[in-house]
Design a protein around this motif. Sequence first.
Motif, PDB file in Angstrom:
ATOM      1  N   GLY A   1      39.556  53.570  47.766  1.00 53.43           N
ATOM      2  CA  GLY A   1      40.494  54.608  47.326  1.00 53.43           C
ATOM      3  C   GLY A   1      41.297  54.258  46.082  1.00 53.43           C
ATOM      4  O   GLY A   1      42.213  54.995  45.708  1.00 53.43           O
ATOM      5  N   VAL A   2      40.978  53.131  45.441  1.00 55.82           N
ATOM      6  CA  VAL A   2      41.657  52.849  44.169  1.00 55.82           C
ATOM      7  C   VAL A   2      41.136  53.834  43.128  1.00 55.82           C
ATOM      8  O   VAL A   2      39.918  53.980  42.942  1.00 55.82           O
ATOM      9  CB  VAL A   2      41.412  51.377  43.730  1.00 55.82           C
ATOM     10  CG1 VAL A   2      41.831  51.166  42.275  1.00 55.82           C
ATOM     11  CG2 VAL A   2      42.183  50.429  44.649  1.00 55.82           C
ATOM     12  N   ARG A   3      42.038  54.521  42.483  1.00 55.83           N
ATOM     13  CA  ARG A   3      41.656  55.502  41.446  1.00 55.83           C
ATOM     14  C   ARG A   3      42.247  55.128  40.093  1.00 55.83           C
ATOM     15  O   ARG A   3      41.923  55.725  39.087  1.00 55.83           O
ATOM     16  CB  ARG A   3      42.137  56.915  41.847  1.00 55.83           C
ATOM     17  CG  ARG A   3      41.365  57.493  43.022  1.00 55.83           C
ATOM     18  CD  ARG A   3      39.926  57.804  42.607  1.00 55.83           C
ATOM     19  NE  ARG A   3      39.083  58.167  43.728  1.00 55.83           N
ATOM     20  CZ  ARG A   3      38.396  57.322  44.486  1.00 55.83           C
ATOM     21  NH1 ARG A   3      38.442  56.023  44.241  1.00 55.83           N
ATOM     22  NH2 ARG A   3      37.650  57.746  45.480  1.00 55.83           N
ATOM     23  N   ARG A   4      43.177  54.173  40.089  1.00 53.37           N
ATOM     24  CA  ARG A   4      43.777  53.707  38.833  1.00 53.37           C
ATOM     25  C   ARG A   4      43.521  52.210  38.753  1.00 53.37           C
ATOM     26  O   ARG A   4      43.997  51.448  39.603  1.00 53.37           O
ATOM     27  CB  ARG A   4      45.270  54.015  38.826  1.00 53.37           C
ATOM     28  CG  ARG A   4      45.521  55.523  38.772  1.00 53.37           C
ATOM     29  CD  ARG A   4      46.960  55.869  39.015  1.00 53.37           C
ATOM     30  NE  ARG A   4      47.351  55.654  40.396  1.00 53.37           N
ATOM     31  CZ  ARG A   4      48.546  55.201  40.777  1.00 53.37           C
ATOM     32  NH1 ARG A   4      49.456  54.893  39.878  1.00 53.37           N
ATOM     33  NH2 ARG A   4      48.830  55.056  42.050  1.00 53.37           N
ATOM     34  N   LEU A   5      42.723  51.829  37.773  1.00 57.07           N
ATOM     35  CA  LEU A   5      42.235  50.449  37.736  1.00 57.07           C
ATOM     36  C   LEU A   5      42.394  49.860  36.333  1.00 57.07           C
ATOM     37  O   LEU A   5      41.882  50.407  35.365  1.00 57.07           O
ATOM     38  CB  LEU A   5      40.758  50.424  38.152  1.00 57.07           C
ATOM     39  CG  LEU A   5      40.090  49.055  38.231  1.00 57.07           C
ATOM     40  CD1 LEU A   5      40.716  48.187  39.321  1.00 57.07           C
ATOM     41  CD2 LEU A   5      38.587  49.214  38.512  1.00 57.07           C
ATOM     42  N   VAL A   6      43.095  48.730  36.271  1.00 55.97           N
ATOM     43  CA  VAL A   6      43.193  47.970  35.018  1.00 55.97           C
ATOM     44  C   VAL A   6      42.215  46.804  35.132  1.00 55.97           C
ATOM     45  O   VAL A   6      42.183  46.129  36.165  1.00 55.97           O
ATOM     46  CB  VAL A   6      44.617  47.392  34.838  1.00 55.97           C
ATOM     47  CG1 VAL A   6      44.713  46.595  33.530  1.00 55.97           C
ATOM     48  CG2 VAL A   6      45.663  48.489  34.879  1.00 55.97           C
ATOM     49  N   VAL A   7      41.422  46.575  34.089  1.00 58.20           N
ATOM     50  CA  VAL A   7      40.540  45.405  34.074  1.00 58.20           C
ATOM     51  C   VAL A   7      40.893  44.574  32.844  1.00 58.20           C
ATOM     52  O   VAL A   7      40.937  45.100  31.733  1.00 58.20           O
ATOM     53  CB  VAL A   7      39.045  45.789  34.044  1.00 58.20           C
ATOM     54  CG1 VAL A   7      38.188  44.537  34.243  1.00 58.20           C
ATOM     55  CG2 VAL A   7      38.708  46.812  35.120  1.00 58.20           C
ATOM     56  N   ALA A   8      41.177  43.297  33.057  1.00 56.08           N
ATOM     57  CA  ALA A   8      41.555  42.417  31.937  1.00 56.08           C
ATOM     58  C   ALA A   8      40.395  41.506  31.585  1.00 56.08           C
ATOM     59  O   ALA A   8      39.922  40.746  32.436  1.00 56.08           O
ATOM     60  CB  ALA A   8      42.780  41.598  32.322  1.00 56.08           C
ATOM     61  N   GLY A   9      39.966  41.607  30.320  1.00 56.16           N
ATOM     62  CA  GLY A   9      38.854  40.778  29.841  1.00 56.16           C
ATOM     63  C   GLY A   9      37.702  41.653  29.403  1.00 56.16           C
ATOM     64  O   GLY A   9      37.349  42.632  30.074  1.00 56.16           O
ATOM     65  N   GLY A  10      37.114  41.310  28.244  1.00 58.17           N
ATOM     66  CA  GLY A  10      36.039  42.124  27.681  1.00 58.17           C
ATOM     67  C   GLY A  10      34.776  42.082  28.517  1.00 58.17           C
ATOM     68  O   GLY A  10      34.263  43.120  28.943  1.00 58.17           O
ATOM     69  N   GLU A  11      34.254  40.887  28.743  1.00 58.31           N
ATOM     70  CA  GLU A  11      33.026  40.778  29.538  1.00 58.31           C
ATOM     71  C   GLU A  11      33.302  41.259  30.967  1.00 58.31           C
ATOM     72  O   GLU A  11      32.471  41.925  31.594  1.00 58.31           O
ATOM     73  CB  GLU A  11      32.528  39.326  29.558  1.00 58.31           C
ATOM     74  CG  GLU A  11      32.164  38.771  28.195  1.00 58.31           C
ATOM     75  CD  GLU A  11      30.957  39.458  27.564  1.00 58.31           C
ATOM     76  OE1 GLU A  11      30.055  39.903  28.285  1.00 58.31           O
ATOM     77  OE2 GLU A  11      30.935  39.562  26.319  1.00 58.31           O
ATOM     78  N   THR A  12      34.473  40.921  31.460  1.00 58.87           N
ATOM     79  CA  THR A  12      34.866  41.329  32.813  1.00 58.87           C
ATOM     80  C   THR A  12      34.879  42.852  32.913  1.00 58.87           C
ATOM     81  O   THR A  12      34.367  43.433  33.887  1.00 58.87           O
ATOM     82  CB  THR A  12      36.268  40.747  33.121  1.00 58.87           C
ATOM     83  OG1 THR A  12      36.258  39.355  32.809  1.00 58.87           O
ATOM     84  CG2 THR A  12      36.659  40.966  34.566  1.00 58.87           C
ATOM     85  N   SER A  13      35.436  43.507  31.906  1.00 57.15           N
ATOM     86  CA  SER A  13      35.478  44.981  31.899  1.00 57.15           C
ATOM     87  C   SER A  13      34.080  45.558  31.823  1.00 57.15           C
ATOM     88  O   SER A  13      33.761  46.543  32.508  1.00 57.15           O
ATOM     89  CB  SER A  13      36.248  45.502  30.689  1.00 57.15           C
ATOM     90  OG  SER A  13      37.581  45.145  30.763  1.00 57.15           O
ATOM     91  N   GLY A  14      33.240  44.953  30.968  1.00 54.67           N
ATOM     92  CA  GLY A  14      31.878  45.461  30.810  1.00 54.67           C
ATOM     93  C   GLY A  14      31.143  45.435  32.137  1.00 54.67           C
ATOM     94  O   GLY A  14      30.498  46.412  32.542  1.00 54.67           O
TER      95      GLY A  14
END
Length: 422
Positions: A352-365
């Motif tokens: 149910g997470v609908r708002r997500l921050v991802v830190a890091g370029g490869e991590t985000s990809g």
Amino acid sequence: MALLLGCIADDYTGASDLANTLTRNGLRTVQTIGIPDASLPLPDVDAVVVSLKIRSVVASEAIAAALAAEAWIRQRGARHVLYKICSTFDSTDAGNIGPVTEALVAAAGSDIALVTPAFPETGRTVYRGHLFVNGQPLDESPLKDHPLNPMHDADLVRVLQRQSKGGVGLVDLETIADGEAAIAARLAALAAEGNTAAIADAVFERDLVLLGSVAARFSVSTGASGLGLGLARALRPADRASATADALAPVGGYAAVIAGSCSRATLEQIDRAERSMPVLRLDPEALIDGETEIAKAIAFADAHVADGPLVIAASAPPDAVAALQARHGREASGHAIERATSAIAAALVERGVRRLVVAGGETSGAAVDRLGIPAFLIGPEIAPGVPVLQTVGDAHGGLIMALKSGNFGGKDFFEQALAAMR
Ligand SMILES: Nc1ncnc2c1ncn2[C@@H]1O[C@H](COP(=O)(O)OP(=O)(O)O)[C@@H](O)[C@H]1O
Ligand SMILES: O=C(O)[C@@H](O)C(=O)COP(=O)(O)O
């Protein structure tokens, strides 16, 4: 309508950074993940940023992906293609900035590309071809300890030359101060001498405005968001001197942060978040070993996510990263941890997470691929280089995300981002 500008970004955080800059400088922009399917409903835009994950893959793979994106962009009428690289010039002697730039120049039937990673708004300046990060030479900055692309040389002419078949020249600050005609003449002279790329100095935004005007006359350029600003100013319609991103429709749902960047900025942001939200620091060795650490992260989320935002981080300081890489290898450790953080991101969204921050370029990809997101609309800026994003065409009913470059954002970035993501 024909595209005014087509961009190919070498990673997904970099793509959202560029899309943010183009939007704020008057180009209506959408960020796609790869070449979009013809059936994807995209808005009418001036610029598209095609996000690829080619910063740290073998050069031949990066070239093939970039050329396919270039062909798609040219079919949509764009006369200029910007290859978006990192403002800290993340690359190795094997590539991929040189090989991809040269391939794009050849594909366009052009002879030279202007190249600059300068992005003064985030402290990246280039002088005499040397890159400074917040005033420190690149090789003395925290980028010397990057897990995948440790940068040990601040002289970008030298760095790019090691990755290029053709010559690499310099357009120095004095030439830039002399104006557009001087810059164009210098580029023509460098091309005539057989150079395929020219590193351009840039210290102030005004330098990038001049460089953008000249670059726009060529078919291809390579740079970070600073050059994006210059190109947007040169190419935007006359009645759009400035623009703000549209407000995005709120999605509600739970909120979380996943961090895989090991940059100093992200490590400080994780420390700071501990004051205001639950933070789980994963054991990287256990993450590589198997599923137990992923299960621990999911149990942590189950225990806390209904009460408010939480942070789950694989990130570690340089000495711990070096020790892990010594045991498992640089690429193998990075990829294993990306697989784990993206599996955790998918489990969070299932919960149910609908708002997500991802830190890091490869991590985000890795996370965006795992979530199967085809494109993003660009919302308001959270911090320089990081906009709020709204997914388009995904199977989760719409997510609000932020893809944070490891090095971007102040210490309270996570609190700031979560407050802006509704
Ligand atoms: N504790 C760790 N030890 C080694 N590598 C790690 C660790 N945590 C994350 N990583 C890896 O480090 C890399 C960080 O790169 P990236 O996500 O692009 O961050 P940045 O935006 O700072 O460059 C990723 O491959 C990630 O999986
Ligand atoms: O140009 C930049 O610095 C960013 O847009 C970028 O590309 C950052 O890459 P990561 O630090 O790997 O997220």
